[in-house]
Scaffold this active site. Structure first.
Site, short mmCIF file in Angstrom:
data_model
loop_
_atom_site.label_atom_id
_atom_site.label_comp_id
_atom_site.label_asym_id
_atom_site.label_seq_id
_atom_site.Cartn_x
_atom_site.Cartn_y
_atom_site.Cartn_z
N ARG A 56 2.42 -11.97 5.26
CA ARG A 56 3.88 -12.00 5.25
C ARG A 56 4.51 -11.62 6.60
NH1 ARG A 56 6.01 -10.99 -0.07
NH2 ARG A 56 8.03 -10.86 0.93
N PRO A 98 0.84 -1.20 0.00
CA PRO A 98 0.00 0.00 0.00
C PRO A 98 0.87 1.26 0.00
CG PRO A 98 -0.65 -1.51 1.75
CD PRO A 98 0.64 -2.02 1.19
N GLU A 99 0.52 2.21 -0.84
CA GLU A 99 1.24 3.49 -0.89
C GLU A 99 0.32 4.57 -0.35
OE1 GLU A 99 3.15 4.08 -4.72
OE2 GLU A 99 3.16 1.93 -5.10
#
Ligand SMILES: [Zn+2]
Length: 267
Positions: free
Chosen positions: A106, A2-3
């Site tokens: 992750r 996500p940015e």
């Protein structure tokens, strides 16, 4: 990952659902998430406190509980939802039957607890650079950052210089500015730098308006995908024709990250 647009989309949804509610309980199931405080410290500092505001700095989410703030970085696969999930990494229970679940396949996400008054002077926020849409994002500051022979694409990803931009929006902003991603930053003319400075905010604003980009795993708070992936002009489009000149889009590696660009109209 996500940015800025995806984190801003999440922030807005979280603010709407949770601001003003009191934290009744919290449970941490993934200790690796915690960078500087134990579960017990978090519970002592936060349980019984009202969530004053959900804020954002670059790609970080800030949960302001008054005296203390929780700072969360989603990294590769972090995702927040108000619906029950299997294997949550943490659970925050708020008043009004609102429970926040954190999912992270992750397990690379990070969580810091900091005193709110000094949140921006301490890790992890202290080292961040200028940020689009903030007062620090001026052309003068931007131009000063370009005085290096670092490749422009890699410079755009350096959070200590410009914070909030990731791989997707770096590729898109360079395409919109017609600048080759391998150009040394200092080789940009004043007008090229002007173009890039403006296009960064333009591309990010368009992505925020579409609730972000979902190319891999990103989902909004209620599980809905973003919409900007339908408007990407180069990212993840290797081999497809350039929307401007029909030349096939090329993918190269820069610093271990894939860069997508048009070899014809970016120079
Ligand atoms: Zn082209």
């Amino acid at each position: 990952m996500p940015e800025l647009p995806e984190v801003e989309t999440l922030r807005r949804a979280l603010a709407q659902e949770l601001e003003g509610r009191t934290l009744n309980a919290l449970k941490i199931y993934e200790p690796r998430l915690l960078q500087n405080a134990s579960e017990q410290t978090l519970q002592r500092a936060l349980v019984g406190r009202r969530l004053r505001a959900v804020k954002r700095r670059a790609k970080f989410l800030l949960f302001d509980f008054g005296e203390n703030t929780v700072i969360l970085h989603l990294r590769m696969t972090g995702w927040l939802t108000l619906s029950p999930i299997e294997n949550p990494r943490f659970v925050f229970e708020f008043t009004g039957n609102k429970t926040l679940y954190f999912h992270d396949t992750r397990r690379l996400a990070t969580l810091h607890l900091v005193p709110s008054a000094h949140a921006h002077e301490l890790p992890p926020l202290a080292a961040l650079g200028i940020e689009p849409f903030q007062p620090s994002y001026t052309f003068k500051n931007f131009r000063a950052l370009l005085q290096t022979d670092q490749e422009i694409k890699r410079l755009l990803l350096d959070q200590r210089k410009i914070a909030g931009i990731g791989n997707i929006y770096a590729c898109e902003a360079l395409f919109a500015s017609k600048i080759h991603p391998r150009r040394p930053a200092m080789s940009l003319s004043r007008s090229e730098a002007r173009r890039l400075f403006a296009q960064i905010e333009k591309v990010l604003a368009q992505a925020i308006a579409k609730q972000g980009t979902s190319v891999r795993t990103y989902r909004g708070l209620t599980g809905e995908p973003g919409g900007f992936q339908n408007f990407l002009k180069v990212y993840d489009r290797a081999g497809e024709p350039c929307v401007r000149c029909r030349t096939p889009i090329v993918r190269i590696e820069q610093g271990g990250r894939g860069t997508y660009f048009c070899p014809q109209c970016q120079s």
